[in-house]
Motif scaffolding. Structure first.
Motif, PDB file in Angstrom:
ATOM      1  N   LYS A  63      10.916  -1.830   2.434  1.00  0.00           N
ATOM      2  CA  LYS A  63      10.662  -0.395   2.600  1.00  0.00           C
ATOM      3  C   LYS A  63       9.927   0.031   3.647  1.00  0.00           C
ATOM      4  O   LYS A  63      10.166   1.128   4.314  1.00  0.00           O
ATOM      5  N   ASP A  64       8.859  -0.720   4.115  1.00  0.00           N
ATOM      6  CA  ASP A  64       8.118  -0.322   5.341  1.00  0.00           C
ATOM      7  C   ASP A  64       7.947  -1.569   6.267  1.00  0.00           C
ATOM      8  O   ASP A  64       7.285  -1.341   7.296  1.00  0.00           O
ATOM      9  N   ASP A  65       8.588  -2.723   5.857  1.00  0.00           N
ATOM     10  CA  ASP A  65       8.464  -3.842   6.720  1.00  0.00           C
ATOM     11  C   ASP A  65       7.265  -4.592   7.080  1.00  0.00           C
ATOM     12  O   ASP A  65       6.902  -5.175   7.999  1.00  0.00           O
ATOM     13  N   GLN A  66       6.402  -3.960   6.278  1.00  0.00           N
ATOM     14  CA  GLN A  66       4.903  -4.575   6.425  1.00  0.00           C
ATOM     15  C   GLN A  66       4.771  -5.761   5.744  1.00  0.00           C
ATOM     16  O   GLN A  66       4.944  -6.162   4.404  1.00  0.00           O
ATOM     17  N   MET A  67       3.918  -6.533   6.189  1.00  0.00           N
ATOM     18  CA  MET A  67       3.431  -8.072   5.643  1.00  0.00           C
ATOM     19  C   MET A  67       1.958  -7.933   5.261  1.00  0.00           C
ATOM     20  O   MET A  67       1.180  -7.308   5.733  1.00  0.00           O
ATOM     21  N   VAL A  68       1.947  -8.558   4.013  1.00  0.00           N
ATOM     22  CA  VAL A  68       0.693  -8.578   3.386  1.00  0.00           C
ATOM     23  C   VAL A  68       0.593 -10.161   2.664  1.00  0.00           C
ATOM     24  O   VAL A  68       1.433 -10.428   2.469  1.00  0.00           O
ATOM     25  N   MET A  69      -0.747 -10.521   2.870  1.00  0.00           N
ATOM     26  CA  MET A  69      -1.064 -11.827   1.924  1.00  0.00           C
ATOM     27  C   MET A  69      -1.322 -11.524   0.664  1.00  0.00           C
ATOM     28  O   MET A  69      -2.246 -10.645   0.479  1.00  0.00           O
ATOM     29  N   LEU A  70      -0.623 -12.060  -0.243  1.00  0.00           N
ATOM     30  CA  LEU A  70      -0.995 -11.912  -1.623  1.00  0.00           C
ATOM     31  C   LEU A  70      -2.094 -12.918  -2.200  1.00  0.00           C
ATOM     32  O   LEU A  70      -2.565 -12.592  -3.291  1.00  0.00           O
ATOM     33  N   THR A  71      -2.270 -14.205  -1.580  1.00  0.00           N
ATOM     34  CA  THR A  71      -3.360 -14.956  -2.213  1.00  0.00           C
ATOM     35  C   THR A  71      -4.257 -15.478  -0.812  1.00  0.00           C
ATOM     36  O   THR A  71      -3.644 -15.359   0.237  1.00  0.00           O
ATOM     37  N   GLU A  72      -5.266 -15.858  -1.266  1.00  0.00           N
ATOM     38  CA  GLU A  72      -6.265 -16.341  -0.258  1.00  0.00           C
ATOM     39  C   GLU A  72      -7.388 -17.048  -0.875  1.00  0.00           C
ATOM     40  O   GLU A  72      -7.108 -17.547  -2.036  1.00  0.00           O
ATOM     41  N   GLY A  73      -8.296 -17.701  -0.118  1.00  0.00           N
ATOM     42  CA  GLY A  73      -9.179 -18.586  -0.643  1.00  0.00           C
ATOM     43  C   GLY A  73      -9.106 -20.058  -0.139  1.00  0.00           C
ATOM     44  O   GLY A  73      -8.377 -20.294   0.663  1.00  0.00           O
ATOM     45  N   GLU A  74      -9.839 -20.877  -1.132  1.00  0.00           N
ATOM     46  CA  GLU A  74      -9.710 -22.522  -0.516  1.00  0.00           C
ATOM     47  C   GLU A  74      -8.663 -23.198  -1.226  1.00  0.00           C
ATOM     48  O   GLU A  74      -8.679 -24.393  -1.236  1.00  0.00           O
ATOM     49  N   GLY A  75      -7.811 -22.799  -2.211  1.00  0.00           N
ATOM     50  CA  GLY A  75      -6.726 -23.360  -2.667  1.00  0.00           C
ATOM     51  C   GLY A  75      -5.577 -23.375  -1.836  1.00  0.00           C
ATOM     52  O   GLY A  75      -5.408 -22.830  -0.737  1.00  0.00           O
ATOM     53  N   ILE A  76      -4.511 -24.054  -2.525  1.00  0.00           N
ATOM     54  CA  ILE A  76      -3.160 -24.189  -1.617  1.00  0.00           C
ATOM     55  C   ILE A  76      -2.172 -23.461  -2.720  1.00  0.00           C
ATOM     56  O   ILE A  76      -2.220 -23.820  -4.166  1.00  0.00           O
ATOM     57  N   GLU A  77      -1.637 -22.416  -2.210  1.00  0.00           N
ATOM     58  CA  GLU A  77      -0.571 -21.792  -3.187  1.00  0.00           C
ATOM     59  C   GLU A  77       0.853 -21.809  -2.266  1.00  0.00           C
ATOM     60  O   GLU A  77       0.865 -21.526  -1.199  1.00  0.00           O
ATOM     61  N   ALA A  78       1.912 -22.052  -3.055  1.00  0.00           N
ATOM     62  CA  ALA A  78       3.285 -22.285  -2.324  1.00  0.00           C
ATOM     63  C   ALA A  78       4.418 -21.946  -3.368  1.00  0.00           C
ATOM     64  O   ALA A  78       4.313 -22.183  -4.381  1.00  0.00           O
ATOM     65  N   ILE A  79       5.544 -21.947  -2.648  1.00  0.00           N
ATOM     66  CA  ILE A  79       6.860 -21.879  -3.391  1.00  0.00           C
ATOM     67  C   ILE A  79       6.758 -20.587  -4.339  1.00  0.00           C
ATOM     68  O   ILE A  79       7.059 -20.850  -5.517  1.00  0.00           O
ATOM     69  N   PRO A  80       6.716 -19.422  -3.735  1.00  0.00           N
ATOM     70  CA  PRO A  80       6.779 -18.272  -4.674  1.00  0.00           C
ATOM     71  C   PRO A  80       8.123 -18.127  -5.038  1.00  0.00           C
ATOM     72  O   PRO A  80       9.009 -17.969  -4.250  1.00  0.00           O
ATOM     73  N   VAL A  81       8.289 -17.421  -6.272  1.00  0.00           N
ATOM     74  CA  VAL A  81       9.606 -16.920  -6.919  1.00  0.00           C
ATOM     75  C   VAL A  81       9.324 -15.876  -7.656  1.00  0.00           C
ATOM     76  O   VAL A  81       8.205 -15.645  -8.358  1.00  0.00           O
ATOM     77  N   ALA A  82      10.261 -14.607  -7.365  1.00  0.00           N
ATOM     78  CA  ALA A  82       9.743 -13.310  -8.219  1.00  0.00           C
ATOM     79  C   ALA A  82      10.280 -13.415  -9.396  1.00  0.00           C
ATOM     80  O   ALA A  82      11.268 -14.038  -9.703  1.00  0.00           O
TER      81      ALA A  82
END
Ligand SMILES: CC(=O)N[C@@H](C)C(=O)N[C@@H](C)C(=O)N[C@@H](C)C(=O)O
Length: 696
Positions: free
Chosen positions: A370-389
């Motif tokens: 809608k606004d072509d803006q990028m945000v990071m949804l997770t952070e920290g010392e972990g590993i998060e991968a392979i998102p599915v809506a």
């Protein structure tokens, strides 16, 4: 005096053994999740879980998301689960059981690591979510459920077959010359779009019914791939690559690999090019996970991935009016790209965040179209991968790990940023809870290349410890500061933790050709059979390890699998003085086959030079200087690296009367599909290194 010394040594050994707080079986008992998928309605998720070789499907449903096991496969028989998907009506799940889909060839042929007397077939299964019944429907692969949930289309012998979901037999849906690589139902379920390989070229066609001929989409002598229906079913987007065979260009020169995005009218099949890749090396065909990642998004926008600015980033374009627009920017990579169900948001994994160590992690990002803006949804010392809506477009599921905890599914509520970890009780009760936290190290190769690595070291113990360099495979991979999202590298992370537990200082080296550090690093010149300069990074890792105050420079070993096995063999051949012992797991050794054998009149202008360089890039060239002990390991149904790569090298060792140890794993592949084989390989690897480096 001697007795006292002997007693002290014995006590020291005893202390070191008893000070090991977990076994290789325990650290290798991590459950590994894969095939994460979500329902079209109702916010459910499903995934496949490999629990010490027992592979089953779990679903979780809102609001509690308690995991529920919906299959009961109870043998460690190496039969993987793939193509997991919900039906649109939410009444059943379809999946494939069997095969070896991580292969480079024969991925849809049955695999038999349990050496049963009947080779298991690759078959399509259905599980009813109404009565829990799981049944095998038919032999076949790559199933896709029709939009009306009444039919399952699938591939068999590279042709499209279908089977009714209710009663009925499978039948070939239509006949077409060539091999079908992929297919897609039209949004209304009345047609099937397919990509057809005809050898020198590839065509895109639409099947409607038996009375109408195939509708070809802009047929040409090129190679048309990755076709995608527009959301309204009126258009087809696809990628066009050069077809046929070119003149033999110079082998040792890097060349631009062109690609274009085309859009065509589905009804008439006529279309045109809407975007051409920049004619630069970085503008070449991307090799990131998902390759072109071509998706139709909301407002008839086309989303794709390109490496053109030096990093794998997302772009969008209006295929009818506008130039493309870059959606993600910065010195990081995106991969594992998926859209929300309403196609208004793009989710991805990225090695970026507020912490400079994030370059060696993965976190989840989002672009709102809608606004072509990028945000990071997770952070920290972990590993998060392979998102599915999830179906409500407000939540995502993904795989989450830390340095201590292996991968598990998790759900993030985007508005509240609340994360719910799922299936924590699937981690065995005796799973180690005192793992080391890998430390990021950065050093330079002799040619100045900046190299990242991870050090695994258990505090305490001897003041001068033995060291081991771990070399990953691929080579397009990146080892991380935590459990890895890939099954092969979750296992090597476990082995590295175990080696640290045994008293080794382990350095996992992210050598050039790996991903995560930009194009120049990932596509470095003069590498593999063109000069093996990536070996400079492996040697630098060995020298870095030997330079550490707490490491005994005379007790450095090396191990690696596949491409890492190749570099392990090269290290032992070229630098047995530095690497005192090694374990070469299904390594590549003979490289000349990588050179396209010149046929006919023509020969690349630098063919002779390339052959010489390929030879000097091969471990075979260094057998006379290879003096360090080696353990060779290979599965003889390997479909990524031919088992002949090891049998032939062993033949040369035999003829030269050179000592070695070996472990052949009959009927298993490149990925140790049978858990008991994985344990055997892990144990023999650790014990061989221990025998040569850790015994005082
Ligand atoms: C075509 C190709 O090279 N495929 C690679 C994925 C591959 O099979 N590479 C092996 C040499 C290898 O390193 N395999 C494993 C360990 C991997 O990481 O892919």
């Amino acid at each position: 005096m001697k007795k006292i010394l002997f007693f002290l040594i014995l006590m020291g050994l005893f202390y070191e053994v008893i000070s090991q707080s977990f076994t290789i079986e325990q650290i290798s008992s991590y459950p590994f999740p894969s095939e994460l998928t979500t329902s079209q309605t109702g916010n459910s998720i499903a995934w496949a879980m490999n629990e010490q070789g027992l592979r089953n499907i779990y679903i979780s449903q809102e609001p509690e998301y308690a995991p529920k096991n919906i299959t009961s496969f109870d043998k460690d028989d190496g039969q993987e689960i793939t193509s997991l998907q919900f039906s649109n009506d939410g009444k059943f799940i379809v999946f494939v059981r069997g095969g070896e889909h991580g292969s480079n060839w024969n991925y849809d042929a049955g695999i038999n690591p349990a050496s049963e007397t009947n080779i298991p077939k690759v078959a399509i299964w259905k599980v009813s979510l109404e009565n829990g019944k799981a049944e095998m429907l038919t032999e076949g692969d790559n199933p896709i459920i029709s939009p009306d949930s009444k039919t399952i289309a699938f591939l068999k012998n590279r042709q499209i077959w279908t089977i009714p979901v209710a009663e009925g037999k499978a039948s070939q849906h239509f006949e077409v010359k060539g091999s079908i690589n992929s297919f897609q139902w039209s949004p209304d379920g009345k047609q099937i779009l397919f990509e057809l390989n005809r050898g020198t070229h590839s065509l895109i066609g639409i099947y409607s019914d038996h009375d109408r001929p195939i509708q070809w989409i802009e047929p040409s002598f090129q190679r048309d791939v990755s076709p995608k229906w527009s959301l309204d079913g009126k258009m087809i987007a696809f990628v066009r690559l050069p077809g046929g065979k070119s003149e033999p260009h110079p082998i040792l020169e890097q060349r631009h690999s062109p690609w274009e995005i085309w859009v065509a009218d589905a009804a008439s099949g006529s279309g045109s090019s809407r975007w051409k890749s920049p004619e630069t090396l970085m503008g070449s065909v991307p090799t990131t996970h998902g390759r072109f990642n071509l998706h139709w998004a909301a407002e008839n926008q086309l989303v794709y991935l390109s490496y053109e600015d030096g990093w794998p980033h997302l772009y969008t374009m209006d295929p009818f009016s506008g130039p493309s627009k870059q959606l993600t920017k910065g010195q990081f990579m995106v991969e594992h790209i998926n859209l929300s169900h309403d196609k208004s948001k793009i989710f991805f994994s990225a090695n970026t965040g507020s912490d400079k160590l994030d370059i060696d992690r993965r976190h989840i990002g989002m672009v709102n179209l809608k606004d072509d803006q990028m945000v990071m949804l997770t952070e920290g010392e972990g590993i998060e991968a392979i998102p599915v809506a999830l179906s409500d477009n407000q939540k995502i599921a993904f795989f989450s790990a830390t340095s201590q905890r292996p991968m598990l599914p998790a759900i993030l509520d985007i508005p509240t940023k609340e994360i719910k970890l799922i299936a924590t009780d699937l981690i065995p009760s005796d799973f180690p809870d005192n793992l080391v936290v890998p430390k990021q190290v950065i050093f330079k190769s002799s040619d100045g290349m900046v190299i990242h690595g991870q050090i695994f070291e258990k505090p305490g113990g001897s003041s001068k410890k033995p060291g081991v360099v771990f070399v990953h495979g691929g080579p397009q991979r990146q080892m991380l500061l935590g459990w890895h999202y890939g099954d092969y590298y979750s296992n090597t992370y476990a082995v590295n933790q175990y080696l640290a537990e045994m008293g080794f200082v382990v350095l996992s080296v992210n050598f050039r050709l790996g991903i995560g550090y930009g194009y120049e690093f990932h596509k470095a010149p003069r590498t593999y059979w063109q000069g093996a300069e990536e070996y400079l990074d492996v040697k630098a890792a060995g020298e870095y390890l030997a330079s550490l105050e707490n490491v005994d420079e005379n007790r450095i070993g090396i191990y690696g699998g596949s491409y890492g096995g190749y570099l392990t063999a090269l290290a032992l051949g070229k630098d047995s003085g530095l690497f005192k012992v090694g374990v070469d797991i299904h390594g590549v050794h003979e490289l000349s086959s990588r050179l396209k054998l010149q046929d006919g009149f023509e020969q690349a202008p630098d063919y002779t030079k390339a052959l010489k360089i390929a030879w000097l890039s091969s471990p075979l060239a260094y057998l006379d200087t290879w003096t360090s002990p080696v353990l060779f390991i290979h599965g003889d149904d390997d479909r990524n690296v031919q088992v002949s790569q090891t049998t032939d090298l062993i033949r040369r060792f035999d003829e030269k009367k050179k000592p070695y140890e070996y472990l052949i794993i009959p009927d298993d592949s490149h990925h140790w599909m049978k858990h008991s084989n994985l344990i055997k390989v892990n144990k023999e690897t650790a014990e061989f290194l221990n025998k040569h480096l850790n015994q005082k």
